[in-house]
Design a protein around this motif. Structure first.
Motif, PDB file in Angstrom:
ATOM      1  N   ILE A 271       3.756   3.977   2.535  1.00 26.05           N
ATOM      2  CA  ILE A 271       3.690   3.146   3.738  1.00 26.05           C
ATOM      3  C   ILE A 271       4.153   4.007   4.910  1.00 26.05           C
ATOM      4  O   ILE A 271       5.094   4.791   4.789  1.00 26.05           O
ATOM      5  CB  ILE A 271       4.607   1.914   3.629  1.00 26.05           C
ATOM      6  CG1 ILE A 271       4.180   1.026   2.447  1.00 26.05           C
ATOM      7  CG2 ILE A 271       4.610   1.115   4.929  1.00 26.05           C
ATOM      8  CD1 ILE A 271       2.827   0.370   2.605  1.00 26.05           C
TER       9      ILE A 271
ATOM     10  N   GLY B 203       0.436   1.427   8.763  1.00 28.18           N
ATOM     11  CA  GLY B 203      -0.575   1.678   7.745  1.00 28.18           C
ATOM     12  C   GLY B 203       0.029   2.236   6.479  1.00 28.18           C
ATOM     13  O   GLY B 203       1.247   2.219   6.272  1.00 28.18           O
ATOM     14  N   GLY B 204      -0.834   2.733   5.628  1.00 26.92           N
ATOM     15  CA  GLY B 204      -0.413   3.309   4.354  1.00 26.92           C
ATOM     16  C   GLY B 204      -1.628   3.804   3.600  1.00 26.92           C
ATOM     17  O   GLY B 204      -2.746   3.813   4.125  1.00 26.92           O
ATOM     18  N   GLY B 205      -1.412   4.199   2.384  1.00 26.73           N
ATOM     19  CA  GLY B 205      -2.536   4.705   1.605  1.00 26.73           C
ATOM     20  C   GLY B 205      -2.069   5.389   0.346  1.00 26.73           C
ATOM     21  O   GLY B 205      -1.072   4.973  -0.253  1.00 26.73           O
TER      22      GLY B 205
ATOM     23  N   ASP C 232      -4.944   4.322   5.550  1.00 25.02           N
ATOM     24  CA  ASP C 232      -5.574   3.126   6.109  1.00 25.02           C
ATOM     25  C   ASP C 232      -4.675   2.597   7.209  1.00 25.02           C
ATOM     26  O   ASP C 232      -3.474   2.375   6.988  1.00 25.02           O
ATOM     27  CB  ASP C 232      -5.754   2.041   5.042  1.00 25.02           C
ATOM     28  CG  ASP C 232      -6.895   2.349   4.101  1.00 25.02           C
ATOM     29  OD1 ASP C 232      -7.882   2.935   4.554  1.00 25.02           O
ATOM     30  OD2 ASP C 232      -6.792   2.001   2.906  1.00 25.02           O
TER      31      ASP C 232
ATOM     32  N   ARG D 172       1.274   5.749  -3.882  1.00 26.10           N
ATOM     33  CA  ARG D 172       1.088   4.947  -2.677  1.00 26.10           C
ATOM     34  C   ARG D 172       2.229   5.186  -1.689  1.00 26.10           C
ATOM     35  O   ARG D 172       3.343   5.517  -2.089  1.00 26.10           O
ATOM     36  CB  ARG D 172       1.023   3.475  -3.046  1.00 26.10           C
ATOM     37  CG  ARG D 172      -0.221   3.100  -3.835  1.00 26.10           C
ATOM     38  CD  ARG D 172      -1.388   2.928  -2.903  1.00 26.10           C
ATOM     39  NE  ARG D 172      -2.622   2.634  -3.626  1.00 26.10           N
ATOM     40  CZ  ARG D 172      -3.715   2.148  -3.047  1.00 26.10           C
ATOM     41  NH1 ARG D 172      -3.713   1.904  -1.745  1.00 26.10           N
ATOM     42  NH2 ARG D 172      -4.801   1.927  -3.740  1.00 26.10           N
TER      43      ARG D 172
ATOM     44  N   LEU E 102      -1.271  -2.381   1.036  1.00 22.40           N
ATOM     45  CA  LEU E 102      -1.281  -0.933   1.194  1.00 22.40           C
ATOM     46  C   LEU E 102      -0.707  -0.216  -0.021  1.00 22.40           C
ATOM     47  O   LEU E 102      -1.088   0.917  -0.330  1.00 22.40           O
ATOM     48  CB  LEU E 102      -0.481  -0.543   2.446  1.00 22.40           C
ATOM     49  CG  LEU E 102      -1.106  -0.949   3.791  1.00 22.40           C
ATOM     50  CD1 LEU E 102      -0.099  -0.771   4.916  1.00 22.40           C
ATOM     51  CD2 LEU E 102      -2.374  -0.147   4.073  1.00 22.40           C
TER      52      LEU E 102
ATOM     53  N   ASP F 180       0.692  -7.219   4.154  1.00 22.14           N
ATOM     54  CA  ASP F 180       0.131  -5.920   4.544  1.00 22.14           C
ATOM     55  C   ASP F 180       0.697  -4.801   3.673  1.00 22.14           C
ATOM     56  O   ASP F 180      -0.035  -3.936   3.180  1.00 22.14           O
ATOM     57  CB  ASP F 180       0.437  -5.625   6.016  1.00 22.14           C
ATOM     58  CG  ASP F 180      -0.389  -6.461   6.971  1.00 22.14           C
ATOM     59  OD1 ASP F 180      -1.460  -6.949   6.558  1.00 22.14           O
ATOM     60  OD2 ASP F 180       0.041  -6.633   8.134  1.00 22.14           O
TER      61      ASP F 180
END
Length: 631
Positions: A341, A352-354, A279, A339, A106, A102
């Motif tokens: 987390i 999540g993250g993005g 996300d 990016r 991410l 995951d």
């Protein structure tokens, strides 16, 4: 061909053989801490050189697998280019296997090799079962289709094949950019006796050289690279993709920590508010609420913050991108596209993250308008991002543009070479769209001024700039120089414009000027002339300004003025009937006026540079005739 540098990561569940496999690949035991040896687990990321030839250099980072050390794992994968996902054949997919997947997804890391380890401990059926389970786990994810290999670290089976697969995968992968500004997220800080402060990290982008001036963010500490090492070997430089240690000068190691960033450019943002595209993982257990406290991981930093939504109050079960903001408890260094987390602190969970849309987030209202604004930000091209900054600030120096757009310097400079971009100075730029807008606004302001004040030559330049506060002064100056404007005596007016006395006042003004000329150099107060000509008080100031501006009268003081013709003739007569120097008595005799007229007249000559006062006398200057003609 330039040499390329890469760092790969070993990820996976605790006790699945990551550290042993790293040792088999590199001959280096990356568990260096006493506690790691005693507990037989990795607590901090470990690093080792994997491969080096004339064309490519590869380092390995072994990240902790235990759930308690996920934050170290996230810090360890900052800057890696490929992940070796390690799964033990005797256990198969485990919780940290899934969480690492995951996190890697991410963080946008898609280049993956899956390795089943400890294959000598189980029967072939168990190996096949573990392979099948892993393939099923990856189905539909970013890692679907990743190559699978078998390896046994103790016997050495499959280790060389894995090494060759890593090199082959990286040979087809673009290397990180070594041009542009340096960014090195720091994951280790320590001190060496006799050497001073040392930081370690993977060069995320750019490069650095021994002796180079650097800065540590977010503190803004200036320093210099005294020495650079790559896996204990002294080097003259370090490049993007390399694992480096940098000996810094003039910095107390106690002031530094993991999460700091070593940079070469001052044009990078430090911010405590970031606009993000988030996300949310589909398997989160707990609700994700508005303004919920979260732990934010980006690069090697770990900072507490709050999630701020603009179109919802809960995000659990949400699919797709959520455009929102994270308000941080302390500032971090971030760029657009970085990016991140997001993890819940209690109960602990990766939610999540993005990626970062804007590292310097603004203040927005809850509602669809903010979502539309953030959506436009996500879709903007590099040119759009520059124009957005210029729409807001109208012009900007290059350093500020680099900060606001998070563009690489080379990319931005290439964009700014087009004819539509305008240089206002060596470092300040704007766009033709902005200058056109400014020109239209100036036209409107100046035209309105001509309409409201037809007696005035033009608007005072300071007043004009004050009425155009949204435009920088340098931009206004540029437009005035390029447009159809006349700038004269600190005033601005449209080309072709000339001040005009309103028709209904023409005769009275002519009468006033005739009276003034008739009185010669023995004038009365101007108020008396206005009174005699029948001009009301509310017009007197404007007409007086007009007469002076159009050089129809010459003020002697704040009450009296000469007709320009009388003033010019008086200068000529006095010049012709005196020597190079003269006394006040001589001037009175030539012009036939009393001292109350003579003193302000002579002081006017001094002020205009026609004469110089010296020891009770006055001396004519050489340009008297030239000035006299202009008067």
């Amino acid at each position: 061909m330039e040499k390329r540098y890469y760092t790969i990561g070993m990820a996976g569940h605790i006790d699945h053989g990551k550290t042993t496999l790293t040792k088999a690949l590199t001959s280096v035991d990356t568990d260096r801490l006493k506690e790691e040896k005693e507990r037989n687990i990795s607590i901090e990321p470990g690093y080792a050189p994997l491969y080096n030839d004339d064309h490519i250099e590869i380092s390995v980072v072994d990240v902790p697998g235990h759930e308690r050390f996920i934050r170290q794992m996230i810090a360890g994968v900052a800057g890696i280019d490929l992940v070796v996902l390690v799964v033990a054949a005797d256990e198969g997919v485990m919780p940290q296997t899934r969480e690492h997947l995951d996190i890697l997804s991410l963080l946008g890391i898609k280049q993956t090799i899956v390795v089943l380890t400890k294959i000598s401990k189980v029967e072939r059926e168990m190996v096949d079962l573990a392979l099948e389970e892993m393939m099923e786990e990856l189905k539909g994810t970013d890692f679907d289709g990743s190559p699978f290999l078998l390896a046994d670290s103790l016997s050495g089976e499959g280790v060389n094949e894995l090494k060759e697969a890593i090199i082959h995968s990286l040979n087809s992968l673009p290397s990180r950019s070594v041009s542009g500004e340096l960014r090195l997220p720091v994951d280790q800080v320590f001190t060496i006796k006799g050497q001073g402060t040392v930081v370690r990290g993977t060069v995320y982008e750019g490069s650095l050289e021994t002796g180079q001036d650097l800065m540590i963010l977010p503190q803004g500490i200036h320093t210099k690279a005294k020495q650079i090492q790559v896996h204990s070997d002294k080097k003259g430089a370090g490049y993007a993709g390399q694992r480096v240690a940098v000996n810094l000068s003039g910095v107390d190691y106690k002031k530094l920590k993991r999460g700091n960033v070593l940079v070469s450019s001052p044009h990078l943002y430090v911010s405590d508010t970031i606009d993000v595209c988030l996300d949310v993982l589909t398997n989160v257990k707990y609700d994700i609420k508005q303004r919920m406290p979260v732990m934010v991981h980006t690069g090697t930093s770990e900072v507490l913050g709050r999630l701020v939504f603009f179109d919802r109050n809960s995000a659990k079960g949400s699919t797709g991108n959520i455009l929102c903001q994270i308000q941080l408890r302390e500032p971090i260094m971030a760029k657009r596209g970085d990016r991140f987390i997001v993890r819940r602190s209690s109960p602990v969970e990766t939610i999540g993250g993005g990626w970062v849309i804007q590292p310097n987030g603004g203040k927005y209202r809850y509602g669809e308008g903010t979502i539309e604004l953030l959506q436009a930000e996500t879709e903007g091209t590099p040119k759009d991002r520059i124009l957005k900054v210029l729409d807001r600030y109208k012009s900007a120096n290059r350093g500020f543009l680099l900060k606001e757009t998070s563009l690489p310097e080379e990319r931005m400079e290439k964009l700014l070479q087009g004819h539509e971009w305008i240089e206002l100075s060596d470092s300040t730029v704007t766009h033709s769209k902005i200058t056109d807008e400014c020109r239209k606004t100036i036209d409107q302001v100046v035209s309105k001024y001509h309409e409201d004040f037809p007696l005035y030559r033009g608007i005072n330049s300071g007043e004009l700039k004050q009425s155009l506060k949204e435009y920088p002064g340098s931009l206004i100056d540029y437009v005035l120089e390029q447009g159809t404007y006349i700038q004269e005596s600190g005033r601005v007016y449209l080309e072709g414009f000339s001040p005009q006395i309103p028709p209904e006042w023409e005769k009275r003004c002519e009468q006033l000027l005739a009276l003034l000329e008739t009185d010669g150099n023995k004038v009365r107060d101007m108020e008396e002339y206005f009174e005699q000509a029948g001009i009301p008080e509310n017009w007197r100031s404007d007409f007086y300004h007009y007469f002076v501006q159009e050089k129809k009268i010459v003020p002697l003081d704040d009450r009296k003025a000469y007709s320009s013709k009388v003033y010019s003739e008086a200068i000529t007569r006095l010049k012709h009937h005196t020597n190079d120097t003269f006394h006040i008595g001589e001037a009175k005799e030539v012009l036939g006026v009393s001292r109350k007229y003579m003193i302000p007249f002579l002081e006017k000559l001094d002020k205009e540079g026609l004469t110089i006062r010296m020891e009770g006398k006055r001396k004519w200057v050489s340009n008297v005739h030239k000035v006299g003609k202009q008067v």
